[in-house]
Design a protein around this motif. Sequence first.
Motif, short mmCIF file in Angstrom:
data_model
loop_
_atom_site.label_atom_id
_atom_site.label_comp_id
_atom_site.label_asym_id
_atom_site.label_seq_id
_atom_site.Cartn_x
_atom_site.Cartn_y
_atom_site.Cartn_z
N ALA A 46 -9.99 61.85 60.90
CA ALA A 46 -11.38 61.36 60.78
C ALA A 46 -11.43 59.84 60.83
CB ALA A 46 -12.00 61.88 59.48
N ASP A 47 -10.49 59.18 60.13
CA ASP A 47 -10.47 57.71 60.14
C ASP A 47 -10.12 57.17 61.52
OD1 ASP A 47 -11.19 57.60 57.48
OD2 ASP A 47 -9.14 57.31 56.74
N LEU A 48 -9.22 57.86 62.22
CA LEU A 48 -8.86 57.43 63.57
C LEU A 48 -10.05 57.56 64.51
CD1 LEU A 48 -6.84 56.48 65.69
CD2 LEU A 48 -6.11 58.88 65.96
N GLU A 49 -10.78 58.68 64.42
CA GLU A 49 -11.93 58.87 65.30
C GLU A 49 -13.03 57.84 65.00
OE1 GLU A 49 -12.42 60.75 68.08
OE2 GLU A 49 -10.25 60.84 67.75
N GLU A 50 -13.23 57.54 63.72
CA GLU A 50 -14.21 56.51 63.37
C GLU A 50 -13.80 55.16 63.95
OE1 GLU A 50 -16.47 54.69 59.44
OE2 GLU A 50 -14.47 55.57 59.22
N LEU A 51 -12.53 54.82 63.85
CA LEU A 51 -12.05 53.56 64.37
C LEU A 51 -12.19 53.51 65.89
CD1 LEU A 51 -10.66 50.82 63.98
CD2 LEU A 51 -8.45 52.03 64.02
N ARG A 52 -11.86 54.58 66.57
CA ARG A 52 -11.96 54.61 68.03
C ARG A 52 -13.39 54.38 68.50
NH1 ARG A 52 -8.81 58.22 71.37
NH2 ARG A 52 -10.57 59.66 71.41
N GLY A 53 -14.35 54.70 67.67
CA GLY A 53 -15.74 54.47 68.03
C GLY A 53 -16.08 53.01 68.20
N ALA A 54 -15.30 52.11 67.60
CA ALA A 54 -15.58 50.67 67.71
C ALA A 54 -15.40 50.18 69.14
CB ALA A 54 -14.68 49.89 66.76
N TRP A 55 -14.63 50.88 69.96
CA TRP A 55 -14.41 50.47 71.35
C TRP A 55 -15.61 50.82 72.24
CZ3 TRP A 55 -10.58 50.47 68.05
CH2 TRP A 55 -9.50 49.60 68.24
N GLU A 56 -16.58 51.55 71.70
CA GLU A 56 -17.77 51.88 72.48
C GLU A 56 -18.85 50.80 72.34
OE1 GLU A 56 -17.56 54.22 74.56
OE2 GLU A 56 -15.68 55.02 73.74
N ASN A 57 -18.54 49.72 71.64
CA ASN A 57 -19.52 48.65 71.44
C ASN A 57 -18.85 47.29 71.65
OD1 ASN A 57 -21.91 47.31 70.70
ND2 ASN A 57 -21.33 47.28 68.54
N LEU A 58 -18.18 47.14 72.78
CA LEU A 58 -17.49 45.89 73.09
C LEU A 58 -18.23 45.14 74.19
CD1 LEU A 58 -13.72 47.00 73.20
CD2 LEU A 58 -15.06 46.22 71.23
N PRO A 59 -18.47 43.85 74.02
CA PRO A 59 -19.06 43.06 75.10
C PRO A 59 -18.04 42.74 76.18
CG PRO A 59 -18.59 41.67 73.22
CD PRO A 59 -18.25 43.06 72.80
N VAL A 60 -18.52 42.39 77.34
CA VAL A 60 -17.64 42.00 78.44
C VAL A 60 -16.90 40.72 78.06
CG1 VAL A 60 -17.57 41.22 80.84
CG2 VAL A 60 -19.08 43.11 80.19
N ASP A 61 -15.61 40.70 78.36
CA ASP A 61 -14.78 39.52 78.13
C ASP A 61 -15.01 38.55 79.27
OD1 ASP A 61 -12.82 37.63 77.80
OD2 ASP A 61 -11.13 39.04 77.78
N THR A 62 -15.86 37.57 79.05
CA THR A 62 -16.19 36.60 80.10
C THR A 62 -15.11 35.56 80.30
OG1 THR A 62 -17.38 35.19 78.53
CG2 THR A 62 -18.66 36.88 79.69
N GLN A 63 -14.11 35.52 79.40
CA GLN A 63 -13.07 34.50 79.50
C GLN A 63 -12.10 34.76 80.64
OE1 GLN A 63 -13.13 31.79 77.31
NE2 GLN A 63 -15.10 32.71 76.78
#
Length: 248
Positions: A46-63
Amino acid sequence: MTSSTSNTLTTGQQLGDGVPAFSEQVRRAGFIVLRKPELAGLISDADLEELRGAWENLPVDTQVDGVGVYRERRYGRLRVDVDGDAVTFEVLPNAVFRQDAIPLWEGKDRLFEPVTEDVLLSAGLRALVGFDARMATAVNGNTSWTVGVHLVRVVARAGADGLPTPEGRHRDGHSCVGLHLMRREGVTGGLSTVHPNDGSDIVQTTLLQPLDSMFFDDNLITHEVSPTIAEGTSGVRDMLQVDFNPVD
């Protein structure tokens, strides 16, 4: 404003016999590859799945504009202190990220959107960063760390391969680094190559399942990852990258 929390890693304590052996391999070879079964007891599903959800809200790396890379990214900072199996965490203010050890980024202040505090202090992230911190302390002897937390998604598209390491073969410029695969969907490739400084044979491996990981002493190896290739129209490779430097 900063926040702090402490966490005695009871699941990590179940790996207590593993950390000395794992860290000894790092001291000897410069790195270790750990597969999902070896870390599965560290973090709940459950903790892993919750953490993996953070990758669904990443902005584009403009650098990375202009070097043919499409990726998304956030960056956060922690102070982490290790006392045996007890690991404490304090959120640090966002700051620019420098990697002067890499020619592509030398002299550049890169500023990324921050990892939110709730993610930095989530049970899943504390479990993985806490494990890495105990490894870093076992390898290096230092107990107080400034930690960089990178949430990175490399996107591969039809006709445009993903580039996990646009820098090529490199050293990151930190004391130790932990790498944890969070997601790999719709891609082939992504072969990791490790070049030990002592001239021993290179090692190649591919991280395939969530929690497949690598930990290394950044002073003892250089490394690179081959392009990822979309199997269809697009695919992703999500990584949690954790870098460790002694507190000034």
